[in-house]
Design a protein around this motif. Structure first.
Motif, PDB file in Angstrom:
ATOM      1  N   ARG A  72      26.156  13.927   2.331  1.00  0.00           N
ATOM      2  CA  ARG A  72      25.757  12.966   2.886  1.00  0.00           C
ATOM      3  C   ARG A  72      26.076  12.962   4.617  1.00  0.00           C
ATOM      4  O   ARG A  72      26.993  13.570   4.944  1.00  0.00           O
ATOM      5  CB  ARG A  72      26.458  11.577   2.561  1.00  0.00           C
ATOM      6  CG  ARG A  72      27.932  11.353   2.934  1.00  0.00           C
ATOM      7  CD  ARG A  72      28.362  10.156   2.120  1.00  0.00           C
ATOM      8  NE  ARG A  72      27.878   9.019   2.577  1.00  0.00           N
ATOM      9  CZ  ARG A  72      27.789   7.719   2.118  1.00  0.00           C
ATOM     10  NH1 ARG A  72      28.575   7.520   0.929  1.00  0.00           N
ATOM     11  NH2 ARG A  72      27.280   6.569   2.615  1.00  0.00           N
ATOM     12  N   ASP A  73      25.181  12.321   5.368  1.00  0.00           N
ATOM     13  CA  ASP A  73      25.051  12.357   6.761  1.00  0.00           C
ATOM     14  C   ASP A  73      24.935  10.954   7.053  1.00  0.00           C
ATOM     15  O   ASP A  73      23.851  10.336   7.112  1.00  0.00           O
ATOM     16  CB  ASP A  73      24.049  13.319   7.336  1.00  0.00           C
ATOM     17  CG  ASP A  73      24.177  13.265   8.864  1.00  0.00           C
ATOM     18  OD1 ASP A  73      24.779  12.233   9.579  1.00  0.00           O
ATOM     19  OD2 ASP A  73      23.741  14.391   9.450  1.00  0.00           O
ATOM     20  N   ASN A  74      26.411   9.981   7.300  1.00  0.00           N
ATOM     21  CA  ASN A  74      26.187   8.657   7.755  1.00  0.00           C
ATOM     22  C   ASN A  74      25.470   8.307   8.826  1.00  0.00           C
ATOM     23  O   ASN A  74      24.745   7.544   9.214  1.00  0.00           O
ATOM     24  CB  ASN A  74      27.515   8.143   7.573  1.00  0.00           C
ATOM     25  CG  ASN A  74      28.107   7.954   6.255  1.00  0.00           C
ATOM     26  OD1 ASN A  74      27.210   7.960   5.123  1.00  0.00           O
ATOM     27  ND2 ASN A  74      29.541   7.703   6.130  1.00  0.00           N
ATOM     28  N   ALA A  75      25.269   9.327   9.802  1.00  0.00           N
ATOM     29  CA  ALA A  75      24.891   9.125  11.262  1.00  0.00           C
ATOM     30  C   ALA A  75      23.276   9.184  11.056  1.00  0.00           C
ATOM     31  O   ALA A  75      22.538   8.436  11.822  1.00  0.00           O
ATOM     32  CB  ALA A  75      25.067  10.135  12.114  1.00  0.00           C
ATOM     33  N   LYS A  76      22.813   9.907  10.075  1.00  0.00           N
ATOM     34  CA  LYS A  76      21.192  10.127   9.804  1.00  0.00           C
ATOM     35  C   LYS A  76      20.707   9.021   8.644  1.00  0.00           C
ATOM     36  O   LYS A  76      19.737   9.077   8.211  1.00  0.00           O
ATOM     37  CB  LYS A  76      20.790  11.453   9.644  1.00  0.00           C
ATOM     38  CG  LYS A  76      21.100  12.057  10.658  1.00  0.00           C
ATOM     39  CD  LYS A  76      20.481  13.821  10.489  1.00  0.00           C
ATOM     40  CE  LYS A  76      20.794  14.519  11.730  1.00  0.00           C
ATOM     41  NZ  LYS A  76      20.446  15.951  11.613  1.00  0.00           N
ATOM     42  N   ASN A  77      21.907   8.420   7.908  1.00  0.00           N
ATOM     43  CA  ASN A  77      21.539   7.452   6.596  1.00  0.00           C
ATOM     44  C   ASN A  77      20.834   8.501   5.589  1.00  0.00           C
ATOM     45  O   ASN A  77      19.808   8.023   5.061  1.00  0.00           O
ATOM     46  CB  ASN A  77      20.744   6.401   7.118  1.00  0.00           C
ATOM     47  CG  ASN A  77      21.353   5.220   7.688  1.00  0.00           C
ATOM     48  OD1 ASN A  77      22.814   5.439   8.012  1.00  0.00           O
ATOM     49  ND2 ASN A  77      20.729   4.073   7.873  1.00  0.00           N
ATOM     50  N   THR A  78      21.231   9.653   5.591  1.00  0.00           N
ATOM     51  CA  THR A  78      20.756  10.460   4.267  1.00  0.00           C
ATOM     52  C   THR A  78      21.795  10.898   3.391  1.00  0.00           C
ATOM     53  O   THR A  78      23.050  11.093   3.657  1.00  0.00           O
ATOM     54  CB  THR A  78      20.032  11.705   4.909  1.00  0.00           C
ATOM     55  OG1 THR A  78      21.079  12.271   5.682  1.00  0.00           O
ATOM     56  CG2 THR A  78      18.967  11.360   5.706  1.00  0.00           C
ATOM     57  N   VAL A  79      21.466  11.331   2.184  1.00  0.00           N
ATOM     58  CA  VAL A  79      22.319  11.874   1.133  1.00  0.00           C
ATOM     59  C   VAL A  79      21.291  12.822   0.443  1.00  0.00           C
ATOM     60  O   VAL A  79      20.144  12.761   0.519  1.00  0.00           O
ATOM     61  CB  VAL A  79      22.770  11.013   0.035  1.00  0.00           C
ATOM     62  CG1 VAL A  79      21.669  10.272  -0.645  1.00  0.00           C
ATOM     63  CG2 VAL A  79      23.627  11.535  -0.805  1.00  0.00           C
ATOM     64  N   SER A  80      22.055  14.244   0.363  1.00  0.00           N
ATOM     65  CA  SER A  80      21.097  15.174  -0.054  1.00  0.00           C
ATOM     66  C   SER A  80      21.902  16.028  -1.488  1.00  0.00           C
ATOM     67  O   SER A  80      22.943  15.623  -1.699  1.00  0.00           O
ATOM     68  CB  SER A  80      21.099  16.350   0.890  1.00  0.00           C
ATOM     69  OG  SER A  80      20.341  15.899   1.958  1.00  0.00           O
ATOM     70  N   LEU A  81      21.032  16.492  -2.219  1.00  0.00           N
ATOM     71  CA  LEU A  81      21.447  17.257  -3.354  1.00  0.00           C
ATOM     72  C   LEU A  81      21.103  18.554  -3.400  1.00  0.00           C
ATOM     73  O   LEU A  81      19.908  18.781  -3.755  1.00  0.00           O
ATOM     74  CB  LEU A  81      21.136  16.528  -4.724  1.00  0.00           C
ATOM     75  CG  LEU A  81      21.650  16.951  -6.211  1.00  0.00           C
ATOM     76  CD1 LEU A  81      23.074  16.716  -6.012  1.00  0.00           C
ATOM     77  CD2 LEU A  81      21.154  16.255  -7.151  1.00  0.00           C
ATOM     78  N   GLN A  82      21.687  19.577  -3.117  1.00  0.00           N
ATOM     79  CA  GLN A  82      21.314  21.016  -3.212  1.00  0.00           C
ATOM     80  C   GLN A  82      21.544  21.493  -4.634  1.00  0.00           C
ATOM     81  O   GLN A  82      22.714  21.506  -5.065  1.00  0.00           O
ATOM     82  CB  GLN A  82      22.090  22.016  -2.251  1.00  0.00           C
ATOM     83  CG  GLN A  82      21.881  23.487  -2.160  1.00  0.00           C
ATOM     84  CD  GLN A  82      20.356  23.736  -1.724  1.00  0.00           C
ATOM     85  OE1 GLN A  82      20.028  22.957  -0.789  1.00  0.00           O
ATOM     86  NE2 GLN A  82      19.908  24.370  -2.498  1.00  0.00           N
TER      87      GLN A  82
END
Length: 122
Positions: A72-82
């Protein structure tokens, strides 16, 4: 209030990789645990991975451990799943979700995205 929008799904061959992303809106995004769930046709929704609000605790389902990575990147408000080394049994609609608690139970997640289809062909 948190709104979630997934992207990155698609068709991939066995052994391939995909990266799912989930963009969130809402001022309190960084205070929520974020999870990924999936649902295959005729099956119940199942837990895939979760990450705590600060990224310091992560859970994975046994079925994906060692192949999938949540971040997750709280600065960009994103969560990812590789997702690597994909298998046909990974085929499902994948959902991101937000919860005030770091849990693996779908019922505890308050906010859900609309889902993105992942299909692994053999």
């Amino acid at each position: 209030q948190v709104q979630l929008v997934e992207s990155g799904g698609g068709l991939v061959q066995v052994g391939g990789s995909l990266r799912l992303s989930c963009a969130a809106s809402g001022r309190t995004f960084s205070s929520y645990a974020l999870g990924w769930f999936r649902q295959a046709p005729g099956k119940e929704r199942e837990f895939v991975a979760a990450i705590r609000w600060d990224g310091d605790r992560i859970y994975y389902a046994d079925a994906v451990k060692g192949r999938f990575t949540i971040s997750r990147d709280n600065a960009k408000n994103t969560v990812s799943l590789q997702m690597n080394s994909l298998k046909p049994e990974d085929t499902a609609v994948y959902y991101c979700a937000a919860s005030r608690s770091m849990v693996v139970t779908a019922a505890a997640y308050e906010y859900w995205g609309q889902g993105t289809q992942v299909t692994v062909s053999s």
